[in-house]
Scaffold this active site. Structure first.
Site, PDB file in Angstrom:
ATOM      1  N   ASP A   1       0.866  -1.166   0.000  1.00  0.00           N
ATOM      2  CA  ASP A   1       0.000   0.000   0.000  1.00  0.00           C
ATOM      3  C   ASP A   1       0.911   1.227   0.000  1.00  0.00           C
ATOM      4  OD1 ASP A   1      -2.406   1.542   0.300  1.00  0.00           O
ATOM      5  OD2 ASP A   1      -1.957   1.717   2.440  1.00  0.00           O
TER       6      ASP A   1
ATOM      7  N   ASP B   1      -0.242   5.034   0.900  1.00  0.00           N
ATOM      8  CA  ASP B   1      -0.520   6.067   1.893  1.00  0.00           C
ATOM      9  C   ASP B   1      -0.461   5.515   3.309  1.00  0.00           C
ATOM     10  OD1 ASP B   1      -1.021   8.117  -0.055  1.00  0.00           O
ATOM     11  OD2 ASP B   1      -2.924   7.116  -0.472  1.00  0.00           O
TER      12      ASP B   1
ATOM     13  N   ASP C   1      -1.492  -0.339   6.071  1.00  0.00           N
ATOM     14  CA  ASP C   1      -1.833   0.278   7.363  1.00  0.00           C
ATOM     15  C   ASP C   1      -3.323   0.261   7.657  1.00  0.00           C
ATOM     16  OD1 ASP C   1      -3.102   3.393   6.945  1.00  0.00           O
ATOM     17  OD2 ASP C   1      -2.241   2.396   5.218  1.00  0.00           O
TER      18      ASP C   1
END
Length: 217
Positions: free
Chosen positions: A7, A9, A179
């Site tokens: 991922d 961001d 996250d």
């Protein structure tokens, strides 16, 4: 050789590039401050809560692309990356990427943030493969619409499966670093899910499933 998926961001970088791009547009006076800043914050909160209407958000976030000449957009984007993104790249994230590169893994970033914003950010990590929500570009301009499946939640799984179907790669030995609890559909698909500085919902899910939890901050 395995597939190492990241991922973007709040995983490879220490903030959300989609939200920051919106704030950049506000700060430069490119969009109406009061209307855009309030909506940008509301959509970001919806994302964190797991209730984002991705189609509504894309209608909002891609509209500025249609309002300006692409060459001007690219100049703004260069400034955005230089001033807001480079300072939040993470040394430990670079090291993790290089660890997988040295192991001969295929590197892939998969992100809900649109390709216009994320393509130059991913290049900072030397990663060639990117799956992202794709803004429509027609007759030399962005239209404010998107094409194909938004790369969000289950849409990430769909985009990855489509990408794998046209390659010799598969998910044997694959890992995914994220996250966000919004990425649980994909985290549950790979062989080696890893929670990176996770939000509260993902931390609980990772603890229950026995997944590794790491920090790149």
């Amino acid at each position: 050789m395995s597939l190492a998926i990241f991922d973007l961001d709040n995983t490879l970088i220490a903030d959300d590039s989609d939200f920051l791009w919106g704030q950049f547009l506000v700060d430069r006076g490119i969009v109406d401050k009061d209307r855009y800043e309030t909506a940008n914050a509301k959509f970001y909160d919806d994302y964190k809560q797991g209730c984002l209407d991705i189609v509504d958000f894309l209608g909002f976030s891609l509209a500025p692309l249609a309002a300006h000449d692409p060459e001007q957009l690219y100049r703004w984007r260069d400034e955005f990356v230089e001033t807001l993104i480079k300072p939040i790249t993470l040394t430990a994230a670079h090291a993790l990427v290089e660890q997988h590169r040295a192991a001969g893994d295929t590197l892939l970033v998969i992100t809900a943030t649109n390709r216009f914003v994320t393509e130059p950010i991913v290049k900072l990590y030397g990663i060639d493969n990117l799956l992202a929500t794709t803004p429509e570009f027609k007759d030399g301009r962005y239209t404010g619409k998107f094409i194909d499946t938004p790369c969000f939640q289950a849409g990430k799984v769909k985009q990855l499966q489509d990408w794998l179907s046209s390659s010799v790669l598969n998910l044997d030995g694959s890992c995914f670093y994220s996250d966000s609890h919004n990425d649980l559909p994909l985290l549950n698909l790979v062989e080696k899910p890893v929670a990176v500085d996770p939000d509260d919902k993902l931390r609980v899910a990772a603890q229950q499933a026995g997944w590794p939890i790491i920090s790149l901050r």
